[in-house]
Design a protein around this motif. Sequence first.
Motif, PDB file in Angstrom:
ATOM      1  N   UNK A  88      24.335  13.231  49.197  1.00 10.54           N
ATOM      2  CA  UNK A  88      23.019  12.644  49.386  1.00 10.54           C
ATOM      3  C   UNK A  88      22.313  13.249  50.599  1.00 10.54           C
ATOM      4  N   UNK A  89      21.078  13.743  50.386  1.00  7.51           N
ATOM      5  CA  UNK A  89      20.277  14.305  51.456  1.00  7.51           C
ATOM      6  C   UNK A  89      20.659  15.703  51.880  1.00  7.51           C
TER       7      UNK A  89
ATOM      8  N   UNK B  22      16.387  20.638  46.764  1.00  7.35           N
ATOM      9  CA  UNK B  22      16.267  20.350  45.349  1.00  7.35           C
ATOM     10  C   UNK B  22      14.892  20.785  44.879  1.00  7.35           C
ATOM     11  N   UNK B  23      14.860  21.525  43.760  1.00  7.83           N
ATOM     12  CA  UNK B  23      13.610  21.971  43.149  1.00  7.83           C
ATOM     13  C   UNK B  23      13.703  21.742  41.649  1.00  7.83           C
TER      14      UNK B  23
ATOM     15  N   UNK C  92      12.424  18.950  47.329  1.00  8.92           N
ATOM     16  CA  UNK C  92      13.085  18.150  48.349  1.00  8.92           C
ATOM     17  C   UNK C  92      13.760  19.038  49.378  1.00  8.92           C
ATOM     18  N   UNK C  93      13.670  18.634  50.620  1.00  8.77           N
ATOM     19  CA  UNK C  93      14.386  19.282  51.724  1.00  8.77           C
ATOM     20  C   UNK C  93      14.523  18.263  52.844  1.00  8.77           C
TER      21      UNK C  93
ATOM     22  N   UNK D 139       9.674  16.703  59.189  1.00  7.13           N
ATOM     23  CA  UNK D 139       8.427  17.473  59.093  1.00  7.13           C
ATOM     24  C   UNK D 139       8.619  18.698  58.209  1.00  7.13           C
ATOM     25  N   UNK D 140       7.520  19.073  57.557  1.00  2.84           N
ATOM     26  CA  UNK D 140       7.481  20.278  56.741  1.00  2.84           C
ATOM     27  C   UNK D 140       6.112  20.915  56.909  1.00  2.84           C
TER      28      UNK D 140
END
Length: 609
Positions: A381-382, A386-387, A409-410, A552-553
């Motif tokens: 988890x985490x 994920x794409x 997801x990142x 942050x992204x």
Amino acid sequence: MNKTLFLLATCLLLCLGMHSVAQTFDYSRVESHPRLLMKQGEEQDIRKSLEGNPEMQRVYNQIVGEADRLMIKPTLTYKKEGRRLLAVSREALKRIFDLSFVYRMTGEDKYRLRAEQEIVSVCSFDDWNPSHFLDVGEMTMAVAIGYDWLYDRLSPETKKLAREAILQKGFAPSNDEQYNWFLKAENNWNQVCNTGLVYGALALLESDSKVATGIIERAMSSVPLSMKVYAPDGNYPEGYNYWGYGTSFNAMLIAALESALGSDGGLCATEGFMPSARFMQYMAGTTGLAFNFSDARETTQSFPAMFWYASKLNDPSLLWNEKIFLTRGDTHFTAEEERFLPIILIYGSHFNMEEVTPPVSKIWVGHGKVPVALIRTGWNEGEGFYVGIKGGTASANHAHMDAGSFVFEALGVRWAQDLGMQEYYSLEKENVRLWNSNQDGQRWDVFRYNNFVHNTLTVNGEKHQVKGTVPILATYTKDAKLGASLDMTSLFGDDLKKATREVALIKEQYLQVTDRVQAAGKPASVRWTMVTSATPKQIDAHTMELTKEGKKLHLVLDSPSSASFSVIDNVPSHSYDAPNPGSVRIIFDADLKAGQKETLKVRFVPVTR
């Protein structure tokens, strides 16, 4: 002759005709009751599996607890919601399945008697709502399981009532042309309705062999129509939730045929059906959210059918997501999961969940009507990235105008998201023509369903072409570049001459989305859109900082240099639309001259310092 008798006569004649031709199964080899899913004596294997297997024990406790709670609840009554009785049918399936299972595991008569009360209640309904035949399918399955599993202990009156209900309320309307369109369907209706009817037929094989074998043989001709959508690789075009619905029933159909007749009639050999379990595993991200394209919700869930797949394929790695789900302290089963919980114990009894390991590959790719590329670099988890990337067409069942879209997801956060489906009843009660999916159909006016609110491209403010289809052109499977490229040209009619999109994870450091577009013989305005529930802060025209859950992204617009990011809200325009609190769209526009080529390139860079 009244309508019920007429339909029964029609059913009998049809099934007699079927009975005279070559049959798929040797019905003389039918097992004695109980024959559906769990035969006599197999309870002992399950009891043994509970020892030192806390995940299985937790599921068992959940089922027993629910059976105990039912002791003080009133029996089900006939209550429709809009045009559906489906909620009642699903509750009947959960109740009868759970109560019958706990009786078989414990031998305590209170559970058998309570299950019998539910059987009597639903079999006393005037009908099972054949105008929405899913309701009939699930109700027939519910009664069949109780009839089969409790066969030797049901009162003669209850057995007679259940048998007649299956024949009159299940089988008879399935031969009425105003109800049985599902026999020719290529979607989950075919799977669910046929499965329920086959359960009824397997339960009644001794008493009504000709009618029952006719129902089974008809299903064996019909179900392959819906199973062909898994070809060639296993991705299910209806998306996450409908895989859980249609495929779960399909798997339970096969399981029942095998347990009762010793054969699945070749259904498992259908191209793509068995590999579909791996597709579904990769549809869940590391945040605990699903890739919810089409009519799907973002929340992930446990799928009891995965235990059947793992058992059938002898591949415990298929249970990695299930293991995480079952070990989380805050996990609660949804109503959909609850009605199938005994399947986890029936087919998971020989797995030690401590020995389940994650899949090895970082990418799963499936072609077909709705092609996808699914990337997952970590399985805890985490962890990792994920794409989810999709092509496909808005003409697919339950589809949105979301071809070319993606989720990302990142750092344990979903940055690019899909708002998902709006619940059907909320639209139908407002008289929205939700199922009119023609190019000008009202379905595409629903805020969440058109391309304006998906992570894709829009040209000249127009909706995507419903009949347009987006295939995968290439896939990238090395660690230096994981992803896929898509041909999106057919979505835009004569507005663009060419449009391709590449979505790729670069060296497992950042995501890069590259669109190469060319205007046709007239100017074109191309809008790039991303939906997010992160909080945006504009650093400059080409950089947006997103913040969510303390992470942050940076969203970096590399080209074209003339474009700039902006933020627009997700407040819908119609009173019937669902609200979308906490989400916005980040967009930019690129204006092309006639024939002009342009590259749109955006990087998603996690801030790790």
